[in-house]
Design an enzyme around this catalytic site. Structure first.
Site, PDB file in Angstrom:
ATOM      1  N   CYS A  80      38.580 -19.434 -11.563  1.00 38.79           N
ATOM      2  CA  CYS A  80      37.809 -20.410 -10.777  1.00 38.79           C
ATOM      3  C   CYS A  80      38.630 -21.647 -10.472  1.00 38.79           C
ATOM      4  O   CYS A  80      39.128 -22.318 -11.374  1.00 38.79           O
ATOM      5  CB  CYS A  80      36.531 -20.811 -11.530  1.00 38.79           C
ATOM      6  SG  CYS A  80      35.570 -22.071 -10.670  1.00 38.79           S
ATOM      7  N   ARG A  83      36.829 -26.003 -11.163  1.00 41.48           N
ATOM      8  CA  ARG A  83      36.388 -26.399 -12.494  1.00 41.48           C
ATOM      9  C   ARG A  83      36.419 -27.885 -12.806  1.00 41.48           C
ATOM     10  O   ARG A  83      36.050 -28.294 -13.903  1.00 41.48           O
ATOM     11  CB  ARG A  83      37.226 -25.652 -13.545  1.00 41.48           C
ATOM     12  CG  ARG A  83      36.856 -24.201 -13.655  1.00 41.48           C
ATOM     13  CD  ARG A  83      37.759 -23.482 -14.626  1.00 41.48           C
ATOM     14  NE  ARG A  83      38.995 -23.003 -14.014  1.00 41.48           N
ATOM     15  CZ  ARG A  83      40.049 -22.575 -14.686  1.00 41.48           C
ATOM     16  NH1 ARG A  83      40.043 -22.612 -16.011  1.00 41.48           N
ATOM     17  NH2 ARG A  83      41.117 -22.128 -14.048  1.00 41.48           N
ATOM     18  N   TRP A 251      29.406 -24.497  -5.447  1.00 37.03           N
ATOM     19  CA  TRP A 251      29.270 -24.461  -3.980  1.00 37.03           C
ATOM     20  C   TRP A 251      30.411 -23.626  -3.445  1.00 37.03           C
ATOM     21  O   TRP A 251      31.368 -23.315  -4.174  1.00 37.03           O
ATOM     22  CB  TRP A 251      29.279 -25.871  -3.391  1.00 37.03           C
ATOM     23  CG  TRP A 251      30.438 -26.708  -3.854  1.00 37.03           C
ATOM     24  CD1 TRP A 251      31.749 -26.625  -3.441  1.00 37.03           C
ATOM     25  CD2 TRP A 251      30.395 -27.742  -4.842  1.00 37.03           C
ATOM     26  NE1 TRP A 251      32.515 -27.540  -4.109  1.00 37.03           N
ATOM     27  CE2 TRP A 251      31.715 -28.244  -4.964  1.00 37.03           C
ATOM     28  CE3 TRP A 251      29.377 -28.296  -5.624  1.00 37.03           C
ATOM     29  CZ2 TRP A 251      32.030 -29.271  -5.855  1.00 37.03           C
ATOM     30  CZ3 TRP A 251      29.710 -29.314  -6.497  1.00 37.03           C
ATOM     31  CH2 TRP A 251      31.019 -29.798  -6.609  1.00 37.03           C
ATOM     32  N   GLU A 256      36.219 -18.352   0.952  1.00 36.08           N
ATOM     33  CA  GLU A 256      35.513 -17.216   0.329  1.00 36.08           C
ATOM     34  C   GLU A 256      34.707 -16.464   1.388  1.00 36.08           C
ATOM     35  O   GLU A 256      34.596 -15.245   1.357  1.00 36.08           O
ATOM     36  CB  GLU A 256      34.545 -17.704  -0.759  1.00 36.08           C
ATOM     37  CG  GLU A 256      35.221 -18.434  -1.893  1.00 36.08           C
ATOM     38  CD  GLU A 256      34.203 -18.836  -2.954  1.00 36.08           C
ATOM     39  OE1 GLU A 256      33.743 -19.999  -2.927  1.00 36.08           O
ATOM     40  OE2 GLU A 256      33.855 -17.980  -3.788  1.00 36.08           O
TER      41      GLU A 256
END
Ligand code: ARG
Length: 412
Positions: A80, A83, A251, A256
């Site tokens: 991720c 973070r 979000w 993506e």
């Protein structure tokens, strides 16, 4: 629409019958007390938890431990990039909730809280944990909001090809979609032998229609995407306790959607049509028509979310934030595990600072885990292995009940 079926038991995994690992519990409690010096001394709590595990095979986290554990599981998520704000995640402690219809209703409430009128907030909702001999509830879907995929006779798919298997599975259980390229899949939840399918309520599933800042025709492609990415198939593992249903969201980062969900050849595959509309020369890879088209799709995604007032970040901003996070973690004396191949964005890699360095790769706990069984359930729609344990509490919602679903014929 709601459909309720009873799933035939599959063999429970051996690990669901064994006690919580005491060492893992102690390791987590030490971490908790180390990072929360105001919480007092670890010794009493550790002694208590040891005794609790000895007597019952498991133990209960305090609300504070649960909140800390969930946030640190995010902090430890090597894939991720987002973070930096790990401390701000809202933790909804719903460990008392396990009944499928109630789990679904609380997932929808999660989406409303997370969406927050467009100012998206990171949220996690933690449902009942696995206990020895009694697994917690399971959410079959890999995200709370996903689009159906319908297999066409020629082998192509309408909608999201990734979910063709899942879509067929829910259709065998009685669900019907409208037949568009963006039909939201129902949420499927199992617990104690009961499985529930529930359509997402309209007010819980915000979407953004996609338009382009320079090209009016783009809106006419009819593309859209949901506002909140809420992962629902990863197990939250804290101090030896597994929370199999613990959906969480952040979000979106534009790539993506624009460089993967819409662009991947085995997903919506929109680059050929976008390139044609842009008038690009698609006769050879060397014209870089895909590369040119993917940038325009990504501009459209960022533009549309911004126009709709829905939080989204671009890969340049998110990369800079991530390096700030890495530096903060270093300053706090902690390793920050990161997987380069996931952190580097899928377009313009070397234009972002995250490309130009390496990261710690050690694996830390607490963590979110995507195990093979839940991935299979999310993609193929087969019942999760542990979902049917316990006493089946079958109460027919018989207006929707379809004959043949009680004999297990659909289990594969
Ligand atoms: N990549 C996934 C998707 O496109 C979402 C993963 C989580 N992303 C996030 N920004 N929290 O739906």
């Amino acid at each position: 629409m709601t459909v309720q079926t009873w799933e035939p038991p599959r063999r429970p995994p051996a690990e669901s019958r064994v006690d919580v690992d005491v060492d893992e519990a102690v390791e987590f409690l030490r971490l908790y007390y180390k990072e929360n010096p105001d919480a007092g001394s670890a010794a009493h709590r550790i002694a208590w938890v040891r005794a609790e595990i000895q007597l019952t095979g498991t133990y209960h986290h305090t609300s504070e431990e649960l909140t800390f554990g969930a946030r640190v599981a995010w902090r430890n998520s090597a894939r991720c990039i987002g973070r930096l704000y790990w401390r701000s995640m809202r933790v909804r402690d719903l460990r008392a909730v396990r009944e499928p219809a109630e789990v679904a209703a609380q997932c929808f409430e999660h989406l409303r809280i997370a969406y927050n009128g467009g100012r998206i907030r990171p949220v996690i909702t933690v449902f009942a944990p696995d206990a020895p001999g009694r697994p917690g509830p399971r959410i079959w879907n890999d995200q709370l909001i996903r689009y159906a995929g319908y297999r066409r006779p020629d082998g192509t798919a309408l909608g999201d090809p990734r979910y063709v298997g899942f879509t067929e599975s829910v259709m065998r259980r009685g669900w019907r979609g409208a037949g568009t390229a963006f039909d939201m899949l129902p949420l499927v939840v199992s617990a104690d032998g009961t499985t529930h399918l529930t359509d997402l309520p309209f007010d819980a599933a915000a979407e953004v229609p996609l338009s382009h800042p320079d090209h009016d025709w783009f809106l006419g492609l009819g593309l859209r995407w949901h506002a909140v990415p809420a992962i629902s198939s990863m197990r939250l593992s804290i101090g030896g306790i597994d929370y199999p249903a613990a959906p969480f969201n952040g979000w979106y980062m534009g790539t993506e959607i624009g460089a993967r969900n819409l662009a991947d050849a085995d997903r919506y595959d929109v680059l050929p049509i976008v390139a044609t509309k842009l008038g690009l020369d698609t006769s050879s890879d060397r014209t870089l028509w895909r590369d040119a088209a993917v940038i325009e799709v990504n501009r459209a995604v960022l533009h549309s979310f911004e126009q709709a007032g829905v939080t989204i970040s671009d890969h340049h901003t998110e990369s800079a934030r991530f390096l700030k996070h890495v530096a903060k973690e270093e300053k706090a004396g902690r390793a920050c595990p990161a997987d380069w191949s996931w952190i580097v964005p899928p377009i313009s890699g070397a234009l972002t600072p995250v490309y130009h360095r390496y990261y710690d790769t050690d694996h830390l706990k607490p963590e979110f885990v995507a195990d093979d069984d839940s991935v299979r359930t999310a993609v193929e729609g087969v019942p999760p292995r542990a979902a049917a344990l316990g006493t089946p509490s079958y109460s027919p919602m018989w207006s929707y009940l379809r004959k043949g679903q009680l004999n297990g014929s659909q289990a594969s």
